[in-house]
Design an enzyme around this catalytic site. Structure first.
Site, PDB file in Angstrom:
ATOM      1  N   HIS A   1       0.838  -1.190   0.000  1.00 22.88           N
ATOM      2  CA  HIS A   1       0.000   0.000   0.000  1.00 22.88           C
ATOM      3  C   HIS A   1       0.872   1.238   0.000  1.00 22.88           C
ATOM      4  O   HIS A   1       1.874   1.300   0.693  1.00 22.88           O
ATOM      5  CB  HIS A   1      -0.933   0.023   1.210  1.00 22.88           C
ATOM      6  CG  HIS A   1      -2.046   1.001   1.057  1.00 22.88           C
ATOM      7  ND1 HIS A   1      -3.198   0.705   0.373  1.00 22.88           N
ATOM      8  CD2 HIS A   1      -2.180   2.281   1.455  1.00 22.88           C
ATOM      9  CE1 HIS A   1      -3.992   1.756   0.373  1.00 22.88           C
ATOM     10  NE2 HIS A   1      -3.397   2.734   1.025  1.00 22.88           N
TER      11      HIS A   1
ATOM     12  N   ASP B   1     -14.104   2.628   6.560  1.00 17.69           N
ATOM     13  CA  ASP B   1     -13.080   3.385   5.831  1.00 17.69           C
ATOM     14  C   ASP B   1     -13.660   3.989   4.561  1.00 17.69           C
ATOM     15  O   ASP B   1     -13.297   5.094   4.164  1.00 17.69           O
ATOM     16  CB  ASP B   1     -11.863   2.510   5.497  1.00 17.69           C
ATOM     17  CG  ASP B   1     -10.797   3.331   4.781  1.00 17.69           C
ATOM     18  OD1 ASP B   1     -10.399   4.378   5.333  1.00 17.69           O
ATOM     19  OD2 ASP B   1     -10.394   2.973   3.659  1.00 17.69           O
TER      20      ASP B   1
ATOM     21  N   ARG C   1     -12.949  12.531   4.977  1.00 21.29           N
ATOM     22  CA  ARG C   1     -11.646  13.171   5.252  1.00 21.29           C
ATOM     23  C   ARG C   1     -11.238  14.042   4.077  1.00 21.29           C
ATOM     24  O   ARG C   1     -10.695  15.132   4.244  1.00 21.29           O
ATOM     25  CB  ARG C   1     -10.571  12.112   5.492  1.00 21.29           C
ATOM     26  CG  ARG C   1     -10.643  11.472   6.856  1.00 21.29           C
ATOM     27  CD  ARG C   1      -9.798  10.213   6.909  1.00 21.29           C
ATOM     28  NE  ARG C   1      -8.407  10.451   6.591  1.00 21.29           N
ATOM     29  CZ  ARG C   1      -7.635   9.607   5.910  1.00 21.29           C
ATOM     30  NH1 ARG C   1      -8.107   8.471   5.465  1.00 21.29           N
ATOM     31  NH2 ARG C   1      -6.381   9.891   5.681  1.00 21.29           N
TER      32      ARG C   1
ATOM     33  N   SER D   1      -6.951   4.268   8.374  1.00 21.36           N
ATOM     34  CA  SER D   1      -7.540   4.005   7.065  1.00 21.36           C
ATOM     35  C   SER D   1      -6.779   2.884   6.355  1.00 21.36           C
ATOM     36  O   SER D   1      -7.368   1.905   5.889  1.00 21.36           O
ATOM     37  CB  SER D   1      -7.494   5.295   6.231  1.00 21.36           C
ATOM     38  OG  SER D   1      -7.676   5.020   4.879  1.00 21.36           O
TER      39      SER D   1
ATOM     40  N   LYS E   1      -8.142  -1.422   6.286  1.00 18.75           N
ATOM     41  CA  LYS E   1      -8.534  -2.200   5.107  1.00 18.75           C
ATOM     42  C   LYS E   1      -7.502  -3.268   4.776  1.00 18.75           C
ATOM     43  O   LYS E   1      -7.842  -4.346   4.306  1.00 18.75           O
ATOM     44  CB  LYS E   1      -8.903  -1.341   3.910  1.00 18.75           C
ATOM     45  CG  LYS E   1      -7.946  -0.355   3.404  1.00 18.75           C
ATOM     46  CD  LYS E   1      -8.558   0.367   2.180  1.00 18.75           C
ATOM     47  CE  LYS E   1      -7.688   1.508   1.741  1.00 18.75           C
ATOM     48  NZ  LYS E   1      -7.778   2.649   2.639  1.00 18.75           N
TER      49      LYS E   1
HETATM   50  N1  IUR Z   1      -4.349   5.469   1.408  1.00 18.01           N
HETATM   51  C1  IUR Z   1      -5.387   5.070   2.167  1.00 18.01           C
HETATM   52  O1  IUR Z   1      -5.936   4.014   1.941  1.00 18.01           O
HETATM   53  N2  IUR Z   1      -5.793   5.824   3.173  1.00 18.01           N
HETATM   54  C2  IUR Z   1      -5.215   7.002   3.469  1.00 18.01           C
HETATM   55  O2  IUR Z   1      -5.614   7.643   4.408  1.00 18.01           O
HETATM   56  C3  IUR Z   1      -4.121   7.417   2.651  1.00 18.01           C
HETATM   57  C4  IUR Z   1      -3.713   6.638   1.620  1.00 18.01           C
HETATM   58  I1  IUR Z   1      -3.232   9.188   3.006  1.00 18.01           I
END
Ligand code: IUR
Length: 370
Positions: A170, A249, A256, A271, A275
């Site tokens: 990620h 989320d 957000r 966040s 996930k």
């Molecule tokens: N990627 C995500 O999945 N959540 C976030 O808050 C951010 C990047 I910054």
């Protein structure tokens, strides 16, 4: 001991109390649960009899509430979070820095996240809470409670039926960052399953889902059964947050973005980790961006976010590593959903020149090794 206080007593009192209340025409019993009963404890010092007995207490609550169905007695539990007891003594939190003069309570956060996900708390109240947290800060305990509530707002996948390791990556987001589109299929081709739940564009950064949808007809909202079967057949599947996985989320991510509360470490951590931890993975590689085009402009901020996410992930028993990578200039040659997708395909076809390809090779290698 914890077993007597958290199991024997609530069961004896609950049984006697519910009979008494039913005979009087009804009433409520509220027992004290704990997030530790679900997580095994959020502090290293949490004793096992405490965590195990709180888990059992949650079962007693469900059992008692079934036992009194139709008799006008309500049995429930709250999780008051980190409160000052002998067990939490020594976990230093400076209450004078917090507006209410005390630690945040898991029950308050749980109530909020569950209510927001279910739609009983409206956007305007959640937006106010997001801004309040952003301005005054969240403690580590509050952040952990937030991750936990968001993670359990939906299903936590169990992919243990797949024999291969399950690893995801990620990115915290940047301009021109299309690495997921390259790395996921490349790593899957090496025999590692990649169950990937991605997000949309956030503030000025692009989102993997939007890029995928530049491919006409591409579906990013799939039911879980299809997600599992594609993963088993192809070794990878990329989808968005759904009603089933990390629904909190999905709602908070959009809010957000609208309330300018994106670049706040606890929200980013909650966040991303909620996930990712819901995906049923064994390992995770985090690409934490730093520089002009990133949310964390300074390297120290990016490092602190990376350390927080690694701590949370490892605390939940996953193999997690983080790379800090440069976002002082856009990544690769193209910016825009369609052209970025085309650029990712050209790397997959063998064009390994430039910074994007180098980063993809590094991230892919880490996913194979994590
Ligand atoms: N990627 C995500 O999945 N959540 C976030 O808050 C951010 C990047 I910054």
């Amino acid at each position: 001991c914890a077993i007597d206080v958290n199991l024997r007593l609530p069961l004896d009192l609950g049984l006697a109390g519910s009979e008494h209340l039913a005979a009087r025409g009804g009433g409520s019993i509220v027992l004290i649960g704990s997030v530790a009963g679900r997580t095994g404890g959020t502090m290293l010092s949490t004793p096992v009899d405490y965590a195990a007995s709180k888990g059992g207490l949650h079962t007693i609550v469900r059992w008692l509430s079934r036992n009194v169905v139709g008799r006008n007695v309500l049995v429930n539990a709250v999780a008051p979070g980190p409160i000052k007891t002998a067990m939490t003594a020594g976990s230093a939190v400076d209450g004078s820095k917090l507006p209410r003069g005390r630690m945040g309570e898991a029950s308050e956060i749980g109530w909020l996240i569950q209510g927001y996900t279910a739609g009983t708390i409206p956007d305007y109240q959640m937006a106010a809470w997001l801004m309040a947290g952003f301005l005054r800060g969240l403690t580590e305990e509050e952040t952990l409670a937030l991750v936990d509530e968001m993670l359990h707002s939906g299903i936590v996948l169990d992919l243990s039926e797949l024999p291969m390791p399950k690893v995801d990556k990620h990115s915290t987001g940047g301009v021109g960052d299309k690495t997921s589109l390259v790395v996921a299929p490349a790593v899957a081709a090496c025999g590692v399953a990649v169950p990937m739940i991605s997000g949309r564009a956030l503030a000025h950064t692009g989102g993997t889902l939007d890029k995928l949808e530049a491919i006409p007809g591409f579906q990013t909202q799939l039911p879980l059964t299809q997600f599992r079967s594609i993963l088993a057949r192809c070794g990878l599947c990329l989808i968005g947050q759904t009603e089933e996985i990390a629904p909190a989320d999905r709602k908070l991510y959009a809010l957000r973005d609208l309330t300018a509360t994106v670049p706040f470490r606890p929200y980013m951590c909650a966040s991303i980790m909620s996930k990712k931890l819901a995906e049923g993975i064994d390992g995770l590689v985090l690409d934490v961006k730093t520089g002009n085009g990133a949310f964390m402009r300074r390297e120290e901020e990016a490092r602190a976010l990376a350390e927080m996410m690694v701590r949370v992930g490892q605390g939940m028993g996953k193999r997690v590593i983080a790379l800090l990578t440069d976002m002082d200039q856009p990544l690769g040659r193209w910016v825009g959903n369609g052209v970025e997708t085309a650029e990712a395909l050209s790397i997959l076809r063998g064009d390994l020149t430039g910074d994007l390809a180098t980063l993809c090779l590094e991230l892919g290698a880490r996913m194979l090794l994590v």
